[in-house]
Design a protein around this motif. Structure first.
Motif, PDB file in Angstrom:
ATOM      1  N   MET A 178       0.664  -1.160   0.010  1.00  0.00           N
ATOM      2  CA  MET A 178      -0.205   0.030  -0.111  1.00  0.00           C
ATOM      3  C   MET A 178       0.848   1.194  -0.031  1.00  0.00           C
ATOM      4  SD  MET A 178      -3.110  -1.128   2.783  1.00  0.00           S
ATOM      5  CE  MET A 178      -4.052  -2.352   2.434  1.00  0.00           C
ATOM      6  N   LYS A 179       0.487   2.209  -0.763  1.00  0.00           N
ATOM      7  CA  LYS A 179       1.187   3.556  -1.014  1.00  0.00           C
ATOM      8  C   LYS A 179       0.570   4.745  -0.829  1.00  0.00           C
ATOM      9  CE  LYS A 179       4.903   5.520  -3.808  1.00  0.00           C
ATOM     10  NZ  LYS A 179       5.634   5.284  -5.153  1.00  0.00           N
ATOM     11  N   VAL A 180       0.769   5.814  -0.282  1.00  0.00           N
ATOM     12  CA  VAL A 180       0.351   7.057  -0.351  1.00  0.00           C
ATOM     13  C   VAL A 180       1.251   8.043  -0.917  1.00  0.00           C
ATOM     14  CG1 VAL A 180      -0.542   9.173   1.072  1.00  0.00           C
ATOM     15  CG2 VAL A 180      -1.057   6.652   1.510  1.00  0.00           C
ATOM     16  N   LEU A 181       0.608   8.994  -1.839  1.00  0.00           N
ATOM     17  CA  LEU A 181       1.481  10.184  -2.462  1.00  0.00           C
ATOM     18  C   LEU A 181       1.124  11.256  -1.608  1.00  0.00           C
ATOM     19  CD1 LEU A 181       3.152  11.435  -4.516  1.00  0.00           C
ATOM     20  CD2 LEU A 181       1.080  11.490  -5.934  1.00  0.00           C
ATOM     21  N   LEU A 182       2.187  12.128  -1.394  1.00  0.00           N
ATOM     22  CA  LEU A 182       1.936  13.246  -0.607  1.00  0.00           C
ATOM     23  C   LEU A 182       2.627  14.290  -1.424  1.00  0.00           C
ATOM     24  CD1 LEU A 182       3.184  10.855   1.703  1.00  0.00           C
ATOM     25  CD2 LEU A 182       2.048  12.846   3.210  1.00  0.00           C
ATOM     26  N   ILE A 183       1.872  15.388  -2.015  1.00  0.00           N
ATOM     27  CA  ILE A 183       2.338  16.535  -2.723  1.00  0.00           C
ATOM     28  C   ILE A 183       2.548  17.630  -1.981  1.00  0.00           C
ATOM     29  CG2 ILE A 183       1.723  17.961  -4.593  1.00  0.00           C
ATOM     30  CD1 ILE A 183       0.047  15.785  -5.767  1.00  0.00           C
ATOM     31  N   ASN A 184       3.785  17.929  -1.999  1.00  0.00           N
ATOM     32  CA  ASN A 184       4.198  19.383  -1.027  1.00  0.00           C
ATOM     33  C   ASN A 184       3.972  20.569  -2.026  1.00  0.00           C
ATOM     34  OD1 ASN A 184       5.344  21.344   0.582  1.00  0.00           O
ATOM     35  ND2 ASN A 184       7.504  20.730   0.379  1.00  0.00           N
ATOM     36  N   GLY A 185       2.954  21.343  -1.862  1.00  0.00           N
ATOM     37  CA  GLY A 185       2.816  22.350  -2.706  1.00  0.00           C
ATOM     38  C   GLY A 185       3.133  23.834  -2.393  1.00  0.00           C
ATOM     39  N   SER A 186       4.513  23.676  -1.615  1.00  0.00           N
ATOM     40  CA  SER A 186       5.300  24.712  -1.173  1.00  0.00           C
ATOM     41  C   SER A 186       6.493  24.811  -2.138  1.00  0.00           C
ATOM     42  CB  SER A 186       5.547  24.853   0.187  1.00  0.00           C
ATOM     43  OG  SER A 186       6.457  25.841   0.577  1.00  0.00           O
ATOM     44  N   PRO A 187       6.946  26.142  -2.465  1.00  0.00           N
ATOM     45  CA  PRO A 187       8.363  26.106  -3.296  1.00  0.00           C
ATOM     46  C   PRO A 187       9.392  26.012  -2.327  1.00  0.00           C
ATOM     47  CG  PRO A 187       7.328  28.184  -2.896  1.00  0.00           C
ATOM     48  CD  PRO A 187       6.196  27.338  -2.180  1.00  0.00           C
ATOM     49  N   LYS A 188       9.222  25.918  -0.984  1.00  0.00           N
ATOM     50  CA  LYS A 188      10.309  25.572  -0.083  1.00  0.00           C
ATOM     51  C   LYS A 188      10.166  24.027   0.114  1.00  0.00           C
ATOM     52  CE  LYS A 188      10.109  30.004   2.388  1.00  0.00           C
ATOM     53  NZ  LYS A 188       9.064  30.797   2.006  1.00  0.00           N
ATOM     54  N   ALA A 189      11.334  23.412  -0.338  1.00  0.00           N
ATOM     55  CA  ALA A 189      11.344  22.013  -0.330  1.00  0.00           C
ATOM     56  C   ALA A 189      11.196  21.358   1.144  1.00  0.00           C
ATOM     57  CB  ALA A 189      12.595  21.452  -1.137  1.00  0.00           C
ATOM     58  N   ASN A 190      11.827  22.102   2.156  1.00  0.00           N
ATOM     59  CA  ASN A 190      11.892  21.592   3.481  1.00  0.00           C
ATOM     60  C   ASN A 190      11.402  22.461   4.368  1.00  0.00           C
ATOM     61  OD1 ASN A 190      13.936  19.220   2.784  1.00  0.00           O
ATOM     62  ND2 ASN A 190      14.894  20.646   2.412  1.00  0.00           N
ATOM     63  N   GLY A 191      10.407  23.445   3.874  1.00  0.00           N
ATOM     64  CA  GLY A 191       9.621  24.223   4.744  1.00  0.00           C
ATOM     65  C   GLY A 191       8.583  23.811   5.889  1.00  0.00           C
ATOM     66  N   ASN A 192       7.613  24.657   6.246  1.00  0.00           N
ATOM     67  CA  ASN A 192       6.612  24.167   7.110  1.00  0.00           C
ATOM     68  C   ASN A 192       5.655  23.033   6.822  1.00  0.00           C
ATOM     69  OD1 ASN A 192       7.614  25.298   9.456  1.00  0.00           O
ATOM     70  ND2 ASN A 192       6.768  27.487   8.871  1.00  0.00           N
ATOM     71  N   THR A 193       5.254  23.575   5.399  1.00  0.00           N
ATOM     72  CA  THR A 193       4.219  22.451   4.800  1.00  0.00           C
ATOM     73  C   THR A 193       5.071  20.965   4.739  1.00  0.00           C
ATOM     74  OG1 THR A 193       3.278  24.425   3.571  1.00  0.00           O
ATOM     75  CG2 THR A 193       2.906  21.754   2.815  1.00  0.00           C
ATOM     76  N   PHE A 194       5.998  20.805   4.066  1.00  0.00           N
ATOM     77  CA  PHE A 194       7.149  19.655   4.166  1.00  0.00           C
ATOM     78  C   PHE A 194       7.083  19.030   5.517  1.00  0.00           C
ATOM     79  CE2 PHE A 194      11.005  17.200   4.646  1.00  0.00           C
ATOM     80  CZ  PHE A 194      10.910  16.357   3.721  1.00  0.00           C
ATOM     81  N   LEU A 195       7.194  19.809   6.459  1.00  0.00           N
ATOM     82  CA  LEU A 195       7.411  19.194   7.797  1.00  0.00           C
ATOM     83  C   LEU A 195       6.027  18.600   8.250  1.00  0.00           C
ATOM     84  CD1 LEU A 195       9.797  21.789   9.506  1.00  0.00           C
ATOM     85  CD2 LEU A 195      10.339  19.520   8.770  1.00  0.00           C
ATOM     86  N   ALA A 196       4.900  19.431   7.974  1.00  0.00           N
ATOM     87  CA  ALA A 196       3.659  19.188   8.404  1.00  0.00           C
ATOM     88  C   ALA A 196       3.272  17.506   7.583  1.00  0.00           C
ATOM     89  CB  ALA A 196       2.513  19.838   7.829  1.00  0.00           C
ATOM     90  N   LEU A 197       3.576  17.434   6.169  1.00  0.00           N
ATOM     91  CA  LEU A 197       3.405  16.335   5.398  1.00  0.00           C
ATOM     92  C   LEU A 197       4.232  15.148   6.180  1.00  0.00           C
ATOM     93  CD1 LEU A 197       3.252  17.867   1.826  1.00  0.00           C
ATOM     94  CD2 LEU A 197       1.318  16.824   3.155  1.00  0.00           C
ATOM     95  N   SER A 198       5.558  15.393   6.385  1.00  0.00           N
ATOM     96  CA  SER A 198       6.469  14.360   6.865  1.00  0.00           C
ATOM     97  C   SER A 198       5.686  13.797   8.444  1.00  0.00           C
ATOM     98  CB  SER A 198       7.909  14.758   7.102  1.00  0.00           C
ATOM     99  OG  SER A 198       8.313  15.566   6.086  1.00  0.00           O
ATOM    100  N   GLU A 199       5.071  14.659   9.081  1.00  0.00           N
ATOM    101  CA  GLU A 199       4.715  14.221  10.129  1.00  0.00           C
ATOM    102  C   GLU A 199       3.290  12.983   9.851  1.00  0.00           C
ATOM    103  OE1 GLU A 199       4.839  14.278  14.542  1.00  0.00           O
ATOM    104  OE2 GLU A 199       6.119  14.925  12.612  1.00  0.00           O
ATOM    105  N   VAL A 200       2.446  13.302   8.906  1.00  0.00           N
ATOM    106  CA  VAL A 200       1.818  12.482   8.472  1.00  0.00           C
ATOM    107  C   VAL A 200       2.130  11.472   7.866  1.00  0.00           C
ATOM    108  CG1 VAL A 200      -0.418  12.350   6.685  1.00  0.00           C
ATOM    109  CG2 VAL A 200       0.168  14.472   7.849  1.00  0.00           C
TER     110      VAL A 200
END
Length: 205
Positions: free
Chosen positions: A1-23
């Motif tokens: 099973m696999k889930v794709l997460l799309i980081n819609g921020s231009p900052k590759a390692n910013g807050n959106t990425f960190l939130a997605l990483s927690e998911v």
């Protein structure tokens, strides 16, 4: 099973990425594979409603970012999570340009697969951005995964979002909830609801 997460921020390692990483971390704990694709800082072509995707099976603008997502979805995913920062009370415009093409051309590949969005912001506009992103799922027969609160985390400078303890807990709960739903919905195409022939109502004759 696999889930794709799309980081819609231009900052590759910013807050959106960190939130997605927690998911993603919570999903991994449930033995579900994850992949995070970041949209980057480059210009992104929007949809021009040419209809070519209906004929060739993918968007006619076959840029690297779109192709990477198309290939990942085509190879098989069981869920989708979209993350975005808040720009003027809405999601990142570049992300929406991409998502218009993704959902218009890949709708048949995404239907009945659980979807969720997460939003990060400094202070306000999160609920409006959250609502905007959820509309992509609800037009494609995709079950929307919820959490213990709206999927919002707060932070201004990169890395600050991890200090939002409730926000991070909301992300983890979202990941566990998505894993639970994916496992419960583990059905074949034959197990999906019967689809009626689409009816199009136009208000101008």
């Amino acid at each position: 099973m696999k889930v794709l997460l799309i980081n819609g921020s231009p900052k590759a390692n910013g807050n959106t990425f960190l939130a997605l990483s927690e998911v993603a971390k919570a999903l991994n704990e449930e033995e579900i594979q994850t992949e995070i694709i970041s949209i980057g800082k480059g210009a992104i072509q929007g949809c021009i409603a040419c209809g070519m995707c209906g004929r060739i099976g993918k968007c006619t603008f076959n840029d690297d970012l779109y192709y990477k997502i198309w290939r990942t979805v085509k190879d098989g995913i069981d869920g989708l999570v979209i993350g975005s920062p808040v720009y003027y009370g809405g999601p990142n415009g570049s992300l929406c340009a991409l998502l218009d093409r993704v959902f218009y051309s890949m709708g048949m590949l995404l239907r009945y697969k659980p979807g969720a969005c997460v939003v990060t912001c400094r202070r306000g506009g999160a609920s409006a951005a959250f609502d905007r992103l959820n509309k992509y799922f609800t037009i494609m027969n995709m079950p929307v995964v919820s959490s213990q609160y709206w999927n919002i985390a707060y932070g201004h400078t990169p890395g600050q979002v991890v200090k939002d303890e409730e926000g991070m807990q909301t992300m983890r709960t979202l990941g566990h909830n998505m894993a639970w739903i994916i496992k419960k919905l583990n059905v074949t195409e034959e197990g999906h609801p019967q689809q009626e022939q689409p009816v199009w109502t136009n208000f101008i004759k």
